[in-house]
Design an enzyme around this catalytic site. Structure first.
Site, PDB file in Angstrom:
ATOM      1  N   ASP A  25      42.583  -9.176 -25.411  1.00 37.77           N
ATOM      2  CA  ASP A  25      42.058  -7.804 -24.818  1.00 37.77           C
ATOM      3  C   ASP A  25      40.804  -7.306 -25.597  1.00 37.77           C
ATOM      4  O   ASP A  25      40.149  -7.746 -26.462  1.00 37.77           O
ATOM      5  CB  ASP A  25      43.190  -6.848 -24.466  1.00 37.77           C
ATOM      6  CG  ASP A  25      43.875  -6.390 -25.780  1.00 37.77           C
ATOM      7  OD1 ASP A  25      43.394  -6.808 -26.831  1.00 37.77           O
ATOM      8  OD2 ASP A  25      44.880  -5.711 -25.879  1.00 37.77           O
ATOM      9  N   ARG A  46      50.760  -6.047 -22.539  1.00 39.77           N
ATOM     10  CA  ARG A  46      50.543  -7.257 -23.462  1.00 39.77           C
ATOM     11  C   ARG A  46      51.984  -7.560 -24.200  1.00 39.77           C
ATOM     12  O   ARG A  46      52.345  -8.484 -24.745  1.00 39.77           O
ATOM     13  CB  ARG A  46      49.556  -6.991 -24.250  1.00 39.77           C
ATOM     14  CG  ARG A  46      48.363  -7.921 -24.204  1.00 39.77           C
ATOM     15  CD  ARG A  46      47.034  -7.494 -24.419  1.00 39.77           C
ATOM     16  NE  ARG A  46      46.473  -7.067 -23.313  1.00 39.77           N
ATOM     17  CZ  ARG A  46      45.691  -8.025 -22.577  1.00 39.77           C
ATOM     18  NH1 ARG A  46      45.664  -9.282 -22.941  1.00 39.77           N
ATOM     19  NH2 ARG A  46      45.071  -7.632 -21.620  1.00 39.77           N
ATOM     20  N   ASP A  86      46.144   1.804 -35.523  1.00 39.34           N
ATOM     21  CA  ASP A  86      45.923   2.445 -34.320  1.00 39.34           C
ATOM     22  C   ASP A  86      45.547   3.861 -34.397  1.00 39.34           C
ATOM     23  O   ASP A  86      45.377   4.725 -33.541  1.00 39.34           O
ATOM     24  CB  ASP A  86      47.426   2.712 -33.747  1.00 39.34           C
ATOM     25  CG  ASP A  86      48.078   1.394 -33.287  1.00 39.34           C
ATOM     26  OD1 ASP A  86      47.378   0.350 -33.102  1.00 39.34           O
ATOM     27  OD2 ASP A  86      49.366   1.180 -33.101  1.00 39.34           O
ATOM     28  N   LYS A 135      55.692   4.885 -28.072  1.00 43.52           N
ATOM     29  CA  LYS A 135      55.519   4.011 -27.372  1.00 43.52           C
ATOM     30  C   LYS A 135      55.956   2.486 -28.149  1.00 43.52           C
ATOM     31  O   LYS A 135      56.537   1.948 -27.183  1.00 43.52           O
ATOM     32  CB  LYS A 135      54.127   3.939 -26.884  1.00 43.52           C
ATOM     33  CG  LYS A 135      53.619   2.733 -26.199  1.00 43.52           C
ATOM     34  CD  LYS A 135      52.209   2.518 -26.067  1.00 43.52           C
ATOM     35  CE  LYS A 135      51.033   2.185 -26.984  1.00 43.52           C
ATOM     36  NZ  LYS A 135      51.009   0.594 -27.038  1.00 43.52           N
ATOM     37  N   ASN A 136      55.315   2.260 -29.193  1.00 48.35           N
ATOM     38  CA  ASN A 136      55.661   0.955 -29.695  1.00 48.35           C
ATOM     39  C   ASN A 136      57.120   0.747 -30.182  1.00 48.35           C
ATOM     40  O   ASN A 136      57.370  -0.398 -30.580  1.00 48.35           O
ATOM     41  CB  ASN A 136      54.692   0.687 -30.881  1.00 48.35           C
ATOM     42  CG  ASN A 136      53.003   0.550 -30.064  1.00 48.35           C
ATOM     43  OD1 ASN A 136      53.001   0.422 -28.936  1.00 48.35           O
ATOM     44  ND2 ASN A 136      52.373   0.679 -31.192  1.00 48.35           N
TER      45      ASN A 136
END
Ligand code: EPU
Length: 425
Positions: free
Chosen positions: A119, A95, A308, A25-26
């Site tokens: 957040d 974000r 994470d 994802k990142n």
């Protein structure tokens, strides 16, 4: 709307089987932003089927690009002219969309991106993104909730020393620097595998980047960039989640398309906790046949322990033999989820950026709420080991980063169902 669903988990199953990991994802979100730098068709392979990719796709479409998803392949068609503004309705959902700031500024010579704001995991500052772009000659200000950047004469390379190896700032500056005039040096740069992946794709597009994988990146601009086909680096956080899942449930999981070298410190901690880790030709396997032993962790930029995976390690610590000390150095709100873990009986005491976790033989199932992606994953792992039933609501957070979590878990032998959340507001 996917937000009104929850996972119902029957505790007690061991995770056993295989998982093929898809792209990170990142990384993919930034590779999608990198596509903006070159006209034409960028093709990305091994793209995970997650909400964040959909959101970034919608953002690119709003900027004028064509975005088409076929299985795990994403085709991004970038026109001659792209729009330079990303509004709050898009940015508030994702974000990471601040990553379009650098590429838009470099390509359009101006950019207007809504401020993401904080957040549930923390305040999310942008000072280093802004200071770096200003050093490259941008006139940059924050007004009415937007970062507004202009560089009518184009960006110019400069030496930028980051206060801290920020992932997002390194990426934004790297992307912008490819089209800047002259040499940009980013010192104290982050060197996560996802940044290496982005730098490698940019190099294949025609960018001249030295020091890839180190904390000093040197970019020689401006490059004439052409779109390429690229396979996204495997998701180390997803692989790490299932590795911790195998350890905490006393399971046996083989991860395919996984990079053990991107998880060295994590796998070392799991070995200390008692797991048996074996590397294979396309990944690694994790087996566990005892109650885990307590291990301490400290989150740090790569190659340190990834923030994470911190929440899942707190779950592991909650059922380990002994007391673990967990130190979180990246996000000030990343312990907020322990209140939910406490509902399952975990004994966790937090003080600022430290948490003391006293392991208990077992947890007990209860309804809990996922407040972000990784908190959600940690609560799901806790539900797998808890006695009885755990219901995790807020599944849309998990969907942002984990492709079909319930399906993967069922494939590993867990009893997990996805269902409408009747009590969702
Ligand atoms: N920070 C500042 N000023 C800046 C930049 C960062 O104060 O100019 C602070 C942030 O507020 C935060 C810390 O520095 O407290 C770390 O921020 P960083 O820029 O390194 O992280 P990021 O780019 O916002 C990415 C990942 C995160 C991951 C971190 C750290 C993406 C989309 N997000 O965030 O992933 O935790 O790096 O590795 O790549 C997740 O996937 O769940 C996630 C949160």
């Amino acid at each position: 709307m996917p937000g009104v669903e929850r996972l119902r988990i029957q505790g007690g199953a061991r995770l056993v089987g295989e998982v093929t990991v898809t792209g990170a994802k990142n990384s993919v979100l930034k590779l999608m932003a990198a596509a903006l730098l070159a006209r034409g068709r960028t093709v990305l392979h091994d793209v995970p089927d997650i909400l964040d990719v959909r959101y970034m796709g919608e953002l690119l479409e709003r900027l004028g690009c064509g975005v088409e998803s076929r299985g795990g392949t994403l085709v991004i068609d970038v026109p001659d002219e792209v729009d330079y503004a990303a509004d709050y309705t898009l940015v508030r959902r994702l974000r990471a969309s601040i990553i379009v700031l650098g590429p838009l500024l470099a390509r359009c010579r101006r950019a207007q991106v809504a401020l993401p704001g904080g957040d549930s995991i923390g305040s999310r500052g942008l000072g280093m993104h802004v200071a770096g772009l200003a050093k490259m000659g941008a006139d940059i200000r924050v007004e009415h909730g937007y970062v507004i950047a202009e560089a009518p004469g184009g960006l110019r390379g400069n030496e930028i020393l980051l206060d801290f190896p920020s992932v997002g700032a390194t990426e934004n500056l790297l992307l912008a620097a490819t089209l800047a005039e002259g040499t940009t040096i980013i010192d104290n740069a982050a060197r996560e595998p996802e940044i290496v992946d982005i730098a490698e794709m940019l190099s294949r597009m025609g960018a001249k980047i030295g020091g890839i994988g180190t904390s000093t990146l040197e970019i020689e601009g401006p490059a004439s960039l052409s779109p390429v086909e690229h396979t996204v680096v495997p998701d180390r956080v997803v692989a790490g989640t299932w590795a911790i899942g195998a350890t905490v449930t006393g399971g046996d999981v083989r991860l395919r398309n996984a990079r053990a070298d991107h998880l060295s410190i994590v796998l070392e901690k799991l070995t200390k906790a008692g797991a048996d880790v074996e590397t294979t030709h396309d990944g690694f396997a994790v087996r566990m046949d005892r109650r885990p032993r307590a291990v301490d962790i400290v989150t740090l930029p790569y190659p340190g322990f990834p923030t994470d995976l911190q929440p899942m390690m707190v779950t592991l610590a909650a059922v380990s033999e002994g007391t673990s000390m967990v130190t979180e150095n990246l996000f000030d709100g990343r312990f907020r989820f322990v209140q939910e873990l406490a509902r399952l009986g975990a004994d966790v005491e937090t003080d600022g950026h430290h948490a003391v976790v006293r392991g208990r033989p077992t947890l007990s199932g209860a309804p809990v709420e996922a407040t972000d992606i990784r908190a959600g994953a940690a609560l799901v792992l806790a539900g797998l080991v808890a006695e009885g039933e755990t219901v995790v609501s807020g599944v849309h957070h998990i969907d942002r980063g984990y492709p079909d979590m319930a399906g993967v878990l069922r494939g590993l032998g867990a009893h997990v169902e996805r269902e409408p959340d009747d009590f969702a507001k």
